[in-house]
Design a protein around this motif. Structure first.
Motif, PDB file in Angstrom:
ATOM      1  N   GLY A  19       0.723  -1.274  -0.076  1.00  0.00           N
ATOM      2  CA  GLY A  19      -0.121  -0.105  -0.039  1.00  0.00           C
ATOM      3  C   GLY A  19       0.769   1.279   0.025  1.00  0.00           C
ATOM      4  N   ASP A  20       0.345   2.189   0.645  1.00  0.00           N
ATOM      5  CA  ASP A  20       1.127   3.479   1.065  1.00  0.00           C
ATOM      6  C   ASP A  20       2.672   3.400   1.574  1.00  0.00           C
ATOM      7  N   TRP A  21       3.045   2.283   2.102  1.00  0.00           N
ATOM      8  CA  TRP A  21       4.351   2.061   2.860  1.00  0.00           C
ATOM      9  C   TRP A  21       5.213   1.770   1.597  1.00  0.00           C
ATOM     10  N   ARG A  24       5.484   3.626  -1.286  1.00  0.00           N
ATOM     11  CA  ARG A  24       5.833   5.036  -1.591  1.00  0.00           C
ATOM     12  C   ARG A  24       6.706   5.444  -0.655  1.00  0.00           C
ATOM     13  N   VAL A  25       6.402   5.256   0.778  1.00  0.00           N
ATOM     14  CA  VAL A  25       7.336   5.679   1.832  1.00  0.00           C
ATOM     15  C   VAL A  25       8.920   5.142   1.546  1.00  0.00           C
TER      16      VAL A  25
END
Length: 104
Positions: A23-25, A27-28
């Motif tokens: 998920g968003d991780w 992109r982190v």
């Protein structure tokens, strides 16, 4: 959640990855990697899948892209070692510097 522990000694940088690479991780991690490339242009980067519990397809693609441009992938645990072996087998490493492309 993803925890990224950065250890730098000169040009050697180790990224200790803990948690979920999903998920968003994803992109982190990508932003962290890009930031390292900007701040230490000739860094020798190793991504260590220390305590990764899950990797989604986007996370796997990011790891493959990182590997392709020279990031060394290391892992602990059978599942993570298998993932690293798969990425290493199907993603050839560049023998020359590839310019990094920024994504939005």
């Amino acid at each position: 959640m993803l925890r990224i522990v950065v250890n730098q000694e000169g040009a050697d940088v180790r990224l200790g990855l803990h948690g979920r690479l999903a998920g968003d991780w994803v992109r982190v991690l990508e932003r962290c990697w890009e930031s390292l490339q900007d701040s230490v242009p000739h860094a020798v980067i190793t991504a260590e899948l220390v305590d990764i519990t899950f990797v989604d397809p986007d996370g796997e693609r990011l790891l493959a892209r990182m590997h392709e441009v020279g990031v060394s992938l290391q892992a602990t645990g059978c599942r993570n070692r298998h993932l690293v072996d798969q990425i290493s087998t199907r993603t050839p490493r560049s023998t020359s510097f590839l310019p990094r492309t920024h994504t939005s």
